[in-house]
Design an enzyme around this catalytic site. Sequence first.
Site, PDB file in Angstrom:
ATOM      1  N   TYR A  85       0.815  -1.208   0.000  1.00 41.39           N
ATOM      2  CA  TYR A  85       0.000   0.000   0.000  1.00 41.39           C
ATOM      3  C   TYR A  85       0.855   1.267   0.000  1.00 41.39           C
ATOM      4  O   TYR A  85       0.438   2.309  -0.497  1.00 41.39           O
ATOM      5  CB  TYR A  85      -0.909   0.038   1.238  1.00 41.39           C
ATOM      6  CG  TYR A  85      -2.255  -0.598   1.044  1.00 41.39           C
ATOM      7  CD1 TYR A  85      -2.362  -1.932   0.646  1.00 41.39           C
ATOM      8  CD2 TYR A  85      -3.421   0.117   1.270  1.00 41.39           C
ATOM      9  CE1 TYR A  85      -3.589  -2.519   0.487  1.00 41.39           C
ATOM     10  CE2 TYR A  85      -4.663  -0.470   1.114  1.00 41.39           C
ATOM     11  CZ  TYR A  85      -4.737  -1.788   0.718  1.00 41.39           C
ATOM     12  OH  TYR A  85      -5.968  -2.369   0.559  1.00 41.39           O
ATOM     13  N   LYS A  93       2.860 -15.433   1.619  1.00 44.08           N
ATOM     14  CA  LYS A  93       3.006 -16.113   0.323  1.00 44.08           C
ATOM     15  C   LYS A  93       4.495 -16.448   0.164  1.00 44.08           C
ATOM     16  O   LYS A  93       5.155 -16.080  -0.816  1.00 44.08           O
ATOM     17  CB  LYS A  93       2.476 -15.197  -0.800  1.00 44.08           C
ATOM     18  CG  LYS A  93       2.359 -15.843  -2.166  1.00 44.08           C
ATOM     19  CD  LYS A  93       1.273 -16.913  -2.267  1.00 44.08           C
ATOM     20  CE  LYS A  93       1.338 -17.618  -3.612  1.00 44.08           C
ATOM     21  NZ  LYS A  93       0.420 -18.778  -3.697  1.00 44.08           N
ATOM     22  N   ASP A 140      -3.414 -18.154  -0.240  1.00 48.75           N
ATOM     23  CA  ASP A 140      -4.445 -18.803  -1.064  1.00 48.75           C
ATOM     24  C   ASP A 140      -5.145 -19.898  -0.262  1.00 48.75           C
ATOM     25  O   ASP A 140      -6.367 -20.023  -0.264  1.00 48.75           O
ATOM     26  CB  ASP A 140      -3.863 -19.333  -2.384  1.00 48.75           C
ATOM     27  CG  ASP A 140      -2.591 -20.148  -2.212  1.00 48.75           C
ATOM     28  OD1 ASP A 140      -2.022 -20.166  -1.100  1.00 48.75           O
ATOM     29  OD2 ASP A 140      -2.156 -20.773  -3.205  1.00 48.75           O
ATOM     30  N   ASP A 194      -6.413  -7.003   3.851  1.00 48.45           N
ATOM     31  CA  ASP A 194      -7.539  -6.318   3.222  1.00 48.45           C
ATOM     32  C   ASP A 194      -8.492  -7.350   2.624  1.00 48.45           C
ATOM     33  O   ASP A 194      -9.703  -7.311   2.847  1.00 48.45           O
ATOM     34  CB  ASP A 194      -7.018  -5.365   2.132  1.00 48.45           C
ATOM     35  CG  ASP A 194      -8.152  -4.668   1.414  1.00 48.45           C
ATOM     36  OD1 ASP A 194      -9.080  -4.186   2.097  1.00 48.45           O
ATOM     37  OD2 ASP A 194      -8.126  -4.598   0.171  1.00 48.45           O
ATOM     38  N   ASP A 242     -12.334  -9.122   4.304  1.00 49.69           N
ATOM     39  CA  ASP A 242     -13.628  -9.092   3.610  1.00 49.69           C
ATOM     40  C   ASP A 242     -14.255 -10.487   3.562  1.00 49.69           C
ATOM     41  O   ASP A 242     -15.460 -10.647   3.761  1.00 49.69           O
ATOM     42  CB  ASP A 242     -13.483  -8.541   2.177  1.00 49.69           C
ATOM     43  CG  ASP A 242     -13.788  -7.046   2.111  1.00 49.69           C
ATOM     44  OD1 ASP A 242     -13.497  -6.344   3.108  1.00 49.69           O
ATOM     45  OD2 ASP A 242     -14.310  -6.583   1.079  1.00 49.69           O
TER      46      ASP A 242
HETATM   47  C1  IPM Z   1     -10.497  -1.110   3.871  1.00 50.66           C
HETATM   48  C2  IPM Z   1     -10.728  -0.488   2.542  1.00 50.66           C
HETATM   49  C3  IPM Z   1      -9.568   0.438   2.238  1.00 50.66           C
HETATM   50  C4  IPM Z   1      -8.315  -0.392   2.139  1.00 50.66           C
HETATM   51  C5  IPM Z   1      -9.738   1.311   0.974  1.00 50.66           C
HETATM   52  C6  IPM Z   1     -11.034   2.090   1.015  1.00 50.66           C
HETATM   53  C7  IPM Z   1      -8.573   2.217   0.764  1.00 50.66           C
HETATM   54  O1  IPM Z   1     -10.915  -1.445   1.553  1.00 50.66           O
HETATM   55  O2  IPM Z   1     -10.420  -0.379   4.875  1.00 50.66           O
HETATM   56  O3  IPM Z   1     -10.380  -2.336   3.940  1.00 50.66           O
HETATM   57  O4  IPM Z   1      -8.014  -0.974   1.096  1.00 50.66           O
HETATM   58  O5  IPM Z   1      -7.604  -0.480   3.152  1.00 50.66           O
HETATM   59 MN    MN Z   2     -10.975  -3.498   2.314  1.00 44.56          MN
END
Ligand code: IPM
Ligand code: MN
Length: 366
Positions: free
Chosen positions: A142, A188, A220, A244, A248
């Site tokens: 990042y 990884k 993975d 990240d 999710d």
């Molecule tokens: C998160 C989001 C952010 C990230 C974006 C909005 C920059 O997806 O907080 O997970 O990638 O960190």
């Molecule tokens: Mn995110």
Amino acid sequence: MVSYKITLLPGDGIGPEVVKAGVKVLNTVAEKFKIEIKYNEKLIGGASYEEFGTPLTEDTLKTCLDSDAVILGAVGGYKWENLEHNLKPEAALLQLRKSLGLWANIRPAKIYSAFADASSLKREVVEGTDFIVFRELTGGIYFGTPRGYDEEKGFNTMIYYKEEVERIARKAFETARNRAGKVHSIDKANVLEVSQFWRKIVHEVHKDFEDVELIDMYVDNAAMQIVRNPKQFDIIVTSNLFGDILSDIAGMITGSLGMLPSASLGSKYALYEPVHGSAPDIAGKGIANPIATIASVAMLFEHTLQVPKAAEIIYQAIERTLKAGYRTKDIMTEGGKEISTEKMTVEIIKSFDEIYHEQGLGVFTL
Ligand code: IPM
Ligand code: MN
């Protein structure tokens, strides 16, 4: 009376509605535990861009740097998608993380049992899931340089420094020690040198935590294992990009991203925000789910205000409200009672009061 300064950054879309809900809970609970909160409210993201031409002003940043914690709603929206990279609402979030030195992003994935049927996975697979993702937040790909693109190529740099890996690994082990005592470090290392380095440092730190079990896993495989058998995880520690993605996946198995809180902690500052986005399509309708923000307030009680008891009761209040059948539109299930953002907040506060008194806390002044 102890007093804390908190900066509110409602942001875009449903951000303002859910932050309002969170603040209502924060005020009620803080009063019970004799904590004074002083607020400052500032613009961020698209809302800031509209007003000042930048998603993060010096003034907003300075106010955050002068507070004990920040509560953020959400940033982003269709309207600002085509702006150049550093004017996008998301850029404000990244800059804020970096400027406040928020290197540890903590994202719990916990199933509310009243809600296990809302998961896209079977109840028996998800019920009892309770793990936390520790995502490194201010390093890795990042922020690594060089980065860029031209006509011929695009490139980024995935880089980790020893200190960055050490501190997040240490935090993960410390937390695991007070939970089920298990850490999965995700990398990884079969392909990337940066991951081989990550793994080496995590193992060095582990020497101070031999009572905690350490398991290395490729990213993975981890993505697959989280949906195959999420109950095997206690603490996951991983880099910025992998965290990240995995958070999710972890979020979705709990039923809805609308339920998930997060804390981003550094050595000095802390930021609390729901994991979900700004949901511009439902903004302003009074139907957004405030639970993720309210649970983020619980995390604030745990990490910044240092009243774990308050956090625990907030979580229990959420669970009880869901059990009573109350649902916002996004998590509506059969037989549920559909209610607004505001009503959900009121119901959670009512449940909080009940539990607080059941536990005999109302009788004493703390
Ligand atoms: C998160 C989001 C952010 C990230 C974006 C909005 C920059 O997806 O907080 O997970 O990638 O960190
Ligand atoms: Mn995110």
